[in-house]
Write a protein that holds these residues in place. Structure first.
Motif, PDB file in Angstrom:
ATOM      1  N   THR A 106      -2.319   4.882   1.194  1.00 16.78           N
ATOM      2  CA  THR A 106      -1.467   3.691   1.287  1.00 16.78           C
ATOM      3  C   THR A 106      -0.345   3.766   0.256  1.00 16.78           C
ATOM      4  OG1 THR A 106      -3.321   2.368   2.067  1.00 16.78           O
ATOM      5  CG2 THR A 106      -1.439   1.171   1.189  1.00 16.78           C
ATOM      6  N   ILE A 107      -0.687   4.159  -0.949  1.00 14.94           N
ATOM      7  CA  ILE A 107       0.318   4.262  -2.003  1.00 14.94           C
ATOM      8  C   ILE A 107       1.373   5.300  -1.630  1.00 14.94           C
ATOM      9  CG2 ILE A 107       0.697   5.036  -4.390  1.00 14.94           C
ATOM     10  CD1 ILE A 107      -1.875   3.542  -5.133  1.00 14.94           C
ATOM     11  N   LEU A 108       0.947   6.427  -1.071  1.00 13.29           N
ATOM     12  CA  LEU A 108       1.915   7.456  -0.678  1.00 13.29           C
ATOM     13  C   LEU A 108       2.839   6.958   0.437  1.00 13.29           C
ATOM     14  CD1 LEU A 108      -0.316  10.663  -0.842  1.00 13.29           C
ATOM     15  CD2 LEU A 108       1.386   9.862  -2.501  1.00 13.29           C
ATOM     16  N   TRP A 109       2.297   6.216   1.380  1.00 16.81           N
ATOM     17  CA  TRP A 109       3.137   5.628   2.441  1.00 16.81           C
ATOM     18  C   TRP A 109       4.120   4.630   1.849  1.00 16.81           C
ATOM     19  CZ3 TRP A 109       4.523   7.038   7.040  1.00 16.81           C
ATOM     20  CH2 TRP A 109       3.709   7.892   7.775  1.00 16.81           C
ATOM     21  N   ILE A 114       3.810  -1.606  -7.231  1.00 14.78           N
ATOM     22  CA  ILE A 114       3.354  -2.098  -8.533  1.00 14.78           C
ATOM     23  C   ILE A 114       2.026  -2.833  -8.384  1.00 14.78           C
ATOM     24  CG2 ILE A 114       3.864  -3.732 -10.408  1.00 14.78           C
ATOM     25  CD1 ILE A 114       6.869  -2.984  -9.974  1.00 14.78           C
ATOM     26  N   TYR A 115       1.925  -3.654  -7.367  1.00 11.96           N
ATOM     27  CA  TYR A 115       0.686  -4.397  -7.110  1.00 11.96           C
ATOM     28  C   TYR A 115      -0.479  -3.435  -6.864  1.00 11.96           C
ATOM     29  CZ  TYR A 115      -2.719  -7.419  -4.898  1.00 11.96           C
ATOM     30  OH  TYR A 115      -3.875  -8.073  -4.581  1.00 11.96           O
ATOM     31  N   MET A 116      -0.229  -2.417  -6.048  1.00 12.31           N
ATOM     32  CA  MET A 116      -1.294  -1.453  -5.722  1.00 12.31           C
ATOM     33  C   MET A 116      -1.728  -0.650  -6.957  1.00 12.31           C
ATOM     34  SD  MET A 116      -2.120  -1.654  -2.476  1.00 12.31           S
ATOM     35  CE  MET A 116      -2.874  -0.099  -2.087  1.00 12.31           C
ATOM     36  N   MET A 117      -0.791  -0.376  -7.852  1.00 15.84           N
ATOM     37  CA  MET A 117      -1.134   0.401  -9.041  1.00 15.84           C
ATOM     38  C   MET A 117      -1.917  -0.433 -10.052  1.00 15.84           C
ATOM     39  SD  MET A 117      -0.095   3.410  -8.371  1.00 15.84           S
ATOM     40  CE  MET A 117      -0.144   4.262  -9.919  1.00 15.84           C
ATOM     41  N   GLY A 118      -1.733  -1.732 -10.015  1.00 11.92           N
ATOM     42  CA  GLY A 118      -2.528  -2.600 -10.864  1.00 11.92           C
ATOM     43  C   GLY A 118      -1.802  -3.112 -12.095  1.00 11.92           C
ATOM     44  N   PHE A 149       0.868  -1.450 -14.904  1.00  9.55           N
ATOM     45  CA  PHE A 149       2.187  -2.047 -15.083  1.00  9.55           C
ATOM     46  C   PHE A 149       2.474  -2.322 -16.556  1.00  9.55           C
ATOM     47  CE2 PHE A 149       4.820  -5.900 -15.474  1.00  9.55           C
ATOM     48  CZ  PHE A 149       5.995  -5.426 -14.904  1.00  9.55           C
ATOM     49  N   ILE A 150       1.498  -2.856 -17.259  1.00  7.59           N
ATOM     50  CA  ILE A 150       1.676  -3.215 -18.673  1.00  7.59           C
ATOM     51  C   ILE A 150       1.998  -1.987 -19.523  1.00  7.59           C
ATOM     52  CG2 ILE A 150       0.472  -4.094 -20.736  1.00  7.59           C
ATOM     53  CD1 ILE A 150       1.398  -6.226 -18.717  1.00  7.59           C
ATOM     54  N   VAL A 151       1.334  -0.874 -19.279  1.00  7.32           N
ATOM     55  CA  VAL A 151       1.523   0.309 -20.132  1.00  7.32           C
ATOM     56  C   VAL A 151       2.674   1.211 -19.671  1.00  7.32           C
ATOM     57  CG1 VAL A 151      -0.889   0.319 -20.879  1.00  7.32           C
ATOM     58  CG2 VAL A 151      -0.189   1.707 -18.904  1.00  7.32           C
TER      59      VAL A 151
END
Length: 144
Positions: free
Chosen positions: A3-6, A70-74, A78-80
């Motif tokens: 999903t992230i790659l798409w 960004i949402y999918m990565m968490g 995002f913070i780091v």
């Protein structure tokens, strides 16, 4: 991960389409500002309006897909990811640039342009510089 790659692939594809438009639109503004021919002005008004309205959905899809990534990565990622914060600031500048194109378009549409062809030539370079910075940040992900 698929999903992230798409999401990444679509994000990049829409970004390329968006940039094609915001690279070409100021070039049309250059021609418009430097021409004294009313027939040329009439044709350029049509081209400018159609182009800006054509690429605006690509800008919005680029944004939506970027937010989805960004949402999918968490949240913790995002913070780091300080490189991403800089990239997002540059993207905000690009959206302001895109929004200002609507103002410039309105000026041309109503025959109120006061800027020179030289202004538009310089204006045309800003997204190129930002694109280079965004790509460098996204690919190298420097620990800034």
């Amino acid at each position: 991960m698929t999903t992230i790659l798409w999401l990444k692939a679509l994000h990049i594809a829409f970004m390329v389409a968006w940039f094609a438009g915001i690279f070409y639109l100021p070039r049309l503004f250059v021609y418009h500002a430097e021409s004294d021919n009313t027939e040329v002005h009439s044709q350029l008004k049509i081209m400018e309006r159609r182009l800006l309205y054509f690429v605006t959905p690509f800008a919005l899809l680029t944004l939506i897909l970027g937010v989805a990534l960004i949402y999918m990565m968490g949240y913790q990622w995002f913070i780091v990811s300080s490189w991403l914060h800089i990239k997002l600031a540059l993207v905000a500048i690009l959206f302001a640039y895109h929004g200002y194109c609507f103002k410039l378009l309105a000026d041309f549409q109503h025959d109120r342009n006061t800027k020179s062809g030289k202004f538009y030539r310089i204006y045309n370079e800003l997204p190129v510089l930002i694109l280079f910075a965004v790509i460098i940040l996204a690919v190298l992900k420097p620990g800034i």
